[in-house]
Design a protein around this motif. Structure first.
Motif, PDB file in Angstrom:
ATOM      1  N   LEU A 178       0.981  -1.291  -0.040  1.00  6.49           N
ATOM      2  CA  LEU A 178      -0.002   0.050   0.054  1.00  6.49           C
ATOM      3  C   LEU A 178       0.870   1.195  -0.097  1.00  6.49           C
ATOM      4  O   LEU A 178       0.488   2.514  -0.761  1.00  6.49           O
ATOM      5  N   TRP A 184      -1.861   7.733  -1.004  1.00  5.07           N
ATOM      6  CA  TRP A 184      -1.633   8.182   0.415  1.00  5.07           C
ATOM      7  C   TRP A 184      -0.896   7.370   1.094  1.00  5.07           C
ATOM      8  O   TRP A 184      -1.082   6.613   2.082  1.00  5.07           O
ATOM      9  N   LEU A 188      -2.953   5.100   4.072  1.00  6.32           N
ATOM     10  CA  LEU A 188      -3.706   4.021   3.534  1.00  6.32           C
ATOM     11  C   LEU A 188      -3.545   2.709   4.500  1.00  6.32           C
ATOM     12  O   LEU A 188      -4.477   2.153   4.919  1.00  6.32           O
ATOM     13  N   TRP A 191      -5.536   3.203   7.439  1.00  2.70           N
ATOM     14  CA  TRP A 191      -7.033   2.936   7.289  1.00  2.70           C
ATOM     15  C   TRP A 191      -7.427   1.473   7.296  1.00  2.70           C
ATOM     16  O   TRP A 191      -8.316   1.042   7.702  1.00  2.70           O
TER      17      TRP A 191
END
Length: 425
Positions: A178, A184, A188, A191
């Motif tokens: 990620l 991001w 990310l 999240w």
């Protein structure tokens, strides 16, 4: 030897076969074991989650090595504070309630990371993660033992190790992918971690409720403590745990920079894939460790750890990637052996009514050593360079391994009996 569960425990099993009171859904033994393992996995996931973003924060906010080491160190400090103040609280209010509080704190920390506008939010988020893990680590470990069936209870330490390895690998591989390929890069992955924590909160809410008054005691009994007759076993387990947990400082705090120097690639996913060799070997070794006695597990783990630290010193000194990979694999195997061996020893010795507090004391020493070593090595990297810091950290771990080896050799590890685990959490 696993004894037959007492009548009160067998009645609890029978009660669980009945429809839930008041219509509330309650998970069964296997599902509860899975959720408890998930809570254990989050302790390593949250620990490793920022490993690949430290460098990005340093570039974005022009941070020194001392500051990034401070971000790493505030996490075990938060864990230690919770273990000192609330180490045995799950023995009073139950595993479920304590794990819920820990997961909520970890979720709050992950959200702060996901929205952080500056480094102070990162410090706050890391502290909340430490609080969450400090609350959840020992009750989730105890819950795995207590939700294991009598036939598989002796493998509870390996289940705990597998959960830790899974969380560690997810943090590195998913976080690396990620960070490198998703939008991001500094947000990310947090999240995604937040979503996982929300799922765990729901699952933990559905665990069987704690029965008030099961453990009794006053506030002082909630602090981590070790009964006198358990202290010899605790000494063996704690030296092994400290040796295992200090690996995390070298792998997570300094490992990213070591790999950047050896691989020479800015690709976060490639770096995380190399780092993930540590949890992959952890999981594989934890499965094989089931067949060994606790004494043999600890002794082999200490020897493998010493070998891994020597290889790490050589790899950094000669900038050799192959030797570094061998050192990482050896460290992963050693962590697994030391953790599984130490946890099996203390699980056999710990009385049922004190299990949460004893495990908290064990984690307290592990995380306290992590925080102290992280701060010291961070300052040394800034003033003396990475190579000297790695040499010093590896030497400290070798000393702990020698202590583990001696204690495992001279301490009687056969316990008279182990209390049958309760199912109320």
């Amino acid at each position: 030897m696993i004894e037959e569960a007492p009548a009160s425990v067998r009645r609890t099993v029978a009660d669980r076969a009945q429809p839930p009171v008041g219509g509330r859904l309650v998970l069964g033994r296997r599902a509860s074991l899975l959720v408890s393992a998930g809570v254990v996995s989050h302790t390593l996931w949250t620990s490793a989650a920022p490993a690949l973003t430290y460098g990005l924060y340093a570039q974005e906010w022009h941070l020194s090595h001392t500051v990034t080491a401070g971000i790493f160190a505030i996490y075990p400090i938060g864990v230690v504070v919770m273990l000192v103040g609330f180490g045995g609280i799950s023995d009073q209010i139950g595993r479920r309630a304590t794990m819920l509080a820990g997961l909520f704190a970890s979720l709050s920390g992950a959200v702060l990371f996901a929205v952080a506008p500056d480094v102070w939010w990162i410090f706050a988020g890391r502290a909340l993660m430490g609080i969450g893990v400090g609350l959840a680590a020992s009750p989730s470990t105890a819950a795995i033992l207590e939700f294991s069936s009598p036939k598989s209870a002796k493998h509870a330490a390996s289940v705990t190790m597998g959960a830790q390895a899974g969380g560690f690998a997810a943090a590195l591989l998913l976080g690396g992918a990620l960070t490198e390929y998703g939008p991001w890069p500094t947000r990310l992955c947090f999240w995604v971690l937040s979503l996982f924590l929300i799922v765990l909160l729901i699952g933990t809410w559905l665990l069987p409720r704690h029965t008030p008054g099961d453990a009794g005691g006053d506030w002082c009994s909630r602090m981590p403590s070790v009964p006198k007759h358990v202290r010899r076993a605790f000494a063996v387990s704690s030296t092994a745990m400290v040796a295992a947990y200090t690996f995390g400082v070298l792998v997570l705090s300094l490992g990213g920079q070591v790999e950047h120097d050896l691989i020479g690639s800015p690709n976060a996913f490639l770096n995380s894939a190399v780092l993930s060799l540590f949890p992959v070997v952890m999981a594989a070794t934890g499965t094989m460790a089931r067949t060994l006695s606790p004494r043999m597990t600890l002794m082999i783990g200490a020897l493998v750890s010493c070998l891994g630290m020597v290889l790490l010193i050589v790899a950094v000194s000669f900038c050799d990637l192959v030797i570094y990979l061998l050192a990482t694999a050896a460290a992963g195997a050693a962590y697994s052996l030391l953790f599984v061996g130490g946890l099996r020893v203390i699980s056999q010795a710990a009385p049922e009514r004190n299990r949460g507090g004893i495990l908290s004391a064990l984690y307290l020493l592990g995380y306290l050593s992590m925080g102290a070593l992280a701060l010291v090595l961070g300052a040394i990297v800034t003033t003396r360079g990475l190579g000297f810091a790695v040499d010093l950290g590896a030497a400290a771990i070798i000393l702990m391994n020698l202590a583990t080896l001696v204690l495992a050799k001279i301490t009687p590890l056969t316990m008279p009996h182990s209390a049958s685990p309760p199912l109320s959490t």
